[in-house]
Design a protein around this motif. Structure first.
Motif, PDB file in Angstrom:
ATOM      1  N   ARG A 193       0.815  -1.226   0.000  1.00 45.22           N
ATOM      2  CA  ARG A 193       0.000   0.000   0.000  1.00 45.22           C
ATOM      3  C   ARG A 193       0.840   1.263   0.000  1.00 45.22           C
ATOM      4  NH1 ARG A 193      -2.981  -3.229   3.290  1.00 45.22           N
ATOM      5  NH2 ARG A 193      -2.034  -2.451   5.164  1.00 45.22           N
ATOM      6  N   ASN A 194       2.061   1.167   0.437  1.00 43.56           N
ATOM      7  CA  ASN A 194       2.905   2.356   0.530  1.00 43.56           C
ATOM      8  C   ASN A 194       3.968   2.427  -0.570  1.00 43.56           C
ATOM      9  OD1 ASN A 194       1.988   3.890   2.967  1.00 43.56           O
ATOM     10  ND2 ASN A 194       2.177   1.836   3.821  1.00 43.56           N
ATOM     11  N   GLY A 195       3.714   1.703  -1.659  1.00 39.12           N
ATOM     12  CA  GLY A 195       4.581   1.817  -2.829  1.00 39.12           C
ATOM     13  C   GLY A 195       5.879   1.034  -2.774  1.00 39.12           C
ATOM     14  N   HIS A 196       5.950   0.069  -1.891  1.00 41.50           N
ATOM     15  CA  HIS A 196       7.161  -0.736  -1.763  1.00 41.50           C
ATOM     16  C   HIS A 196       6.872  -2.179  -2.191  1.00 41.50           C
ATOM     17  CE1 HIS A 196       9.087   2.578   0.313  1.00 41.50           C
ATOM     18  NE2 HIS A 196       8.010   2.671   1.075  1.00 41.50           N
ATOM     19  N   HIS A 228       1.564  -3.271  -9.097  1.00 38.56           N
ATOM     20  CA  HIS A 228       1.970  -1.866  -8.956  1.00 38.56           C
ATOM     21  C   HIS A 228       3.478  -1.670  -9.074  1.00 38.56           C
ATOM     22  CE1 HIS A 228      -1.976  -0.191  -8.212  1.00 38.56           C
ATOM     23  NE2 HIS A 228      -2.238  -1.338  -7.606  1.00 38.56           N
ATOM     24  N   ALA A 229       4.239  -2.728  -8.863  1.00 37.71           N
ATOM     25  CA  ALA A 229       5.701  -2.630  -8.986  1.00 37.71           C
ATOM     26  C   ALA A 229       6.202  -3.119 -10.349  1.00 37.71           C
ATOM     27  CB  ALA A 229       6.375  -3.419  -7.868  1.00 37.71           C
TER      28      ALA A 229
END
Length: 152
Positions: free
Chosen positions: A7-10, A43-44
């Motif tokens: 959720r925090n882009g990692h 997302h990654a």
């Protein structure tokens, strides 16, 4: 923790933690854990990892992929520009595709400028939800981005 990283882009850290979790065998993943890691992969941009985890669900853990898992994979493939593969996933699901699957692929067609596939996918999405104006807008955007004004 996997979800928090995702959720925090990692996404890569989420995948790393997920791998540690399954390799340690201390905690077995469930359907929610798989949804989370598949979203992180999407997302990654971690296509190979996402495909690996998707296969792992059923083959190793006996978890049959749900519509949500398929949706994550369609999003993953679509973001990566693997539109044909995403469409094959939709048409090959063991249950009828829902409107979200088609709309996800339609958005990916817009992102990657695939008018032909976008028109075909929009037809499916509109058949399921003819009142959804967003599908018409996306289809229109696809044509106009290519300088085409005739959408017939």
């Amino acid at each position: 923790m996997v979800g928090a990283y995702a959720r925090n882009g990692h996404g890569e850290k989420a995948v790393e933690l997920f791998r540690e979790m399954v390799e340690s065998s201390r905690t077995l993943p469930n359907d929610v854990t798989f949804t989370t890691v598949l979203n992180a992969c999407s997302h990654a941009g971690l296509v190979d990892e996402g495909k690996y985890f998707f296969a792992l669900m059923d083959k190793v853990y006996g978890i049959a992929p749900s519509g949500e898992h398929y949706g994550c994979m369609i999003d993953l493939l679509g973001r990566a520009g693997r539109l044909e593969e995403a469409e094959r996933m939709i048409t090959g699901m063991p249950f009828p595709a829902d409107k979200i699957s088609w709309e996800t692929l339609l958005g990916a067609c817009k992102l990657h400028g695939d008018i032909g596939r976008g028109a075909r996918v929009a037809e499916q999405a509109l058949r399921m939800d003819p009142e959804n104006a967003a599908n018409y807008v996306i289809l229109s955007d696809l044509y106009f981005a290519r300088g085409e004004t005739n959408m017939n």
